[in-house]
Structure formats: structure tokens, C-alpha cells
Motif scaffolding. Structure first.
Motif, short mmCIF file in Angstrom:
data_model
loop_
_atom_site.label_atom_id
_atom_site.label_comp_id
_atom_site.label_asym_id
_atom_site.label_seq_id
_atom_site.Cartn_x
_atom_site.Cartn_y
_atom_site.Cartn_z
N TYR A 110 -12.38 4.34 0.40
CA TYR A 110 -12.44 4.06 -1.03
C TYR A 110 -13.04 2.70 -1.39
O TYR A 110 -13.57 2.52 -2.49
N GLN A 111 -12.93 1.73 -0.47
CA GLN A 111 -13.30 0.36 -0.84
C GLN A 111 -14.29 -0.30 0.11
O GLN A 111 -14.84 -1.33 -0.22
N GLY A 112 -14.51 0.25 1.29
CA GLY A 112 -15.37 -0.39 2.26
C GLY A 112 -16.84 -0.28 1.92
O GLY A 112 -17.24 0.43 0.98
N TRP A 130 0.82 -1.21 0.00
CA TRP A 130 0.00 0.00 0.00
C TRP A 130 0.86 1.26 0.00
O TRP A 130 0.52 2.25 -0.67
N ALA A 188 -17.96 3.27 1.89
CA ALA A 188 -17.09 4.19 1.17
C ALA A 188 -17.89 5.38 0.62
O ALA A 188 -19.01 5.22 0.16
N TRP A 215 -7.89 4.57 4.56
CA TRP A 215 -8.00 4.74 3.10
C TRP A 215 -8.90 3.66 2.50
O TRP A 215 -9.76 3.94 1.65
N SER A 216 -8.75 2.43 2.96
CA SER A 216 -9.57 1.33 2.45
C SER A 216 -11.04 1.56 2.77
O SER A 216 -11.91 1.32 1.94
#
Length: 222
Positions: free
Chosen positions: A135-137, A95, A140, A131-132
């Protein structure tokens, strides 16, 4: 009166005649209409209430999902097994190369000895998971991404620079030798010692960390 003349309506104007029940029924219908008229908008209000309840249910479910989401891993309380700590560092370094070090201030503030500073690793681990989540959870959102850019990432950069900005890998060596200084494309500092650092943190974190590889024999501890 002629025999051919029909008799007058015996019930006209008489409640007891045939017109009496009809008039009563008309009054009953009129009364019912007045009672029902205020209810004509009720189906629309029921639909509005159902929509509000649906939105409320979605909001509660979203909050519950965020509350019950798995917590982010922590380096400071990582399982005391080398495989787990190595996996965590592998994810983190991937990452760092893909995201964190793309920002010039992040690259400039990260000392080459970052692996030797548990607080720095912890900062980077939670920032990676923030960050996850942004953007991705499952939750998000642009708002979370904006908070990551505006507050979270700069805060981590600022603390790393303030606490360890003047540190370097040479300061962690007890011996006099120093490796040659190289320049070029930025790389993840200390990548070749991830497994060694992971093993130390898993099994001997209460003792001094290993020295950089160039100055110690294989498997040695200080």
C-alpha cells in the motif's frame, strides 16, 4: 542551309555532347532514390526501438529497487536492545489496532497471550511490512494489495489459529490467581507489558518470559 538557320544540336543523342552529363546525373539520382526509398521508414523504427529501450530500462530499475529495498525487521533476530524491541512492538501494536484487528477472523484468532509467542510476533511483523509494501512502498500496486488480502493475511490468521488458538494468558501463569475477565471494545492484549516483554526479548530471550504483570513483582523473572 541558310546562314540564318541554326545548326542542329551537335550533342543530341551523343554521350559526348551536353546532354550526356545530364542524362548520367539523372540516372545517378534515380539510383540513389531507389537506394534511399527503403530507408524512409527508419526514423519511425528508431523511435519505436527507443521507446522499447526506455520501457526496459524502467522495468530493470523497478526490479533493482525492489531487490535493493531494505529488508523488513524481524522479531526473531531483533537487536538485543530494549529500545529497539520496544519501538518495533510499538509500531506493530499501532498497526494491529489500525489494520489487522479490523478483520473479524484476525481478531478472533489472536490469543490474548500473543506477546508471549515469538512466532506469532514474527508472523505479525512480516505481515505488517507486507501490507506497507503493498500500500505504501515504492512498488505499491493493486496486485500486491490483492495478494496481501487473498493469500498473505489469511495464511497468517490460519497459522496463528492452528498453533495457538487454544492458548490464553492464564496458561502462561504459574500462580493460582487470575485477573477478572473484561468485555467491551477490543483492545491490544498485553499492551501494558510491552516494555517488559521488549526488555526480556532484548536481554534474556533464552530464559523463561516474564509472567503477566498481576502475578509477579516489579522487575521479577521466572
Amino acid at each position: 542551309m541558310s546562314a540564318n538557320t541554326p545548326p542542329a544540336n551537335p550533342g543530341a543523342g551523343d554521350e559526348g555532347g551536353w546532354s550526356g552529363p545530364v542524362a548520367g546525373l539523372a540516372r545517378l539520382v534515380d539510383g540513389l532514390r531507389r537506394d534511399v526509398d527503403p530507408l524512409t521508414g527508419l526514423p519511425g523504427r528508431v523511435d519505436e526501438l527507443a521507446e522499447v529501450m526506455a520501457r526496459l530500462s524502467e522495468t530493470v530499475a523497478s526490479v533493482a529497487t525492489r531487490r535493493n529495498a531494505s529488508p523488513a525487521p524481524t522479531w526473531l533476530l531483533a537487536p538485543e536492545t530494549p529500545d529497539d524491541t520496544a519501538n518495533l512492538l510499538d509500531d506493530l501494536t499501532a498497526w494491529l489496532g489500525a489494520i489487522y484487528l479490523r478483520y473479524p477472523d484476525g481478531l478472533a484468532a489472536l490469543p490474548d497471550c500473543w506477546l508471549w509467542h515469538p512466532d506469532v510476533v514474527e508472523e505479525l511483523v512480516w505481515l505488517m511490512h507486507a501490507w506497507s509494501a503493498a500500500y505504501q512502498g515504492p512498488a505499491a500496486s493493486v496486485a500486491l494489495a490483492g495478494d496481501w488480502h487473498d493469500r498473505q493475511r489469511p495464511g497468517v490468521v490460519r497459522r496463528i489459529r492452528a498453533n495457538h488458538g487454544s492458548c490464553s494468558i492464564e496458561r502462561h501463569r504459574d500462580g493460582p490467581g487470575r485477573p477478572p475477565i473484561t468485555t467491551g471494545r477490543p483492545d491490544i492484549p498485553g499492551r501494558d507489558q510491552i516494555s517488559e516483554i521488549a526488555a526480556w526479548w532484548a536481554t534474556a530471550r533464552d530464559y523463561a518470559p516474564p509472567e503477566p504483570a498481576e502475578l509477579v513483582s516489579e522487575g521479577a523473572w521466572t
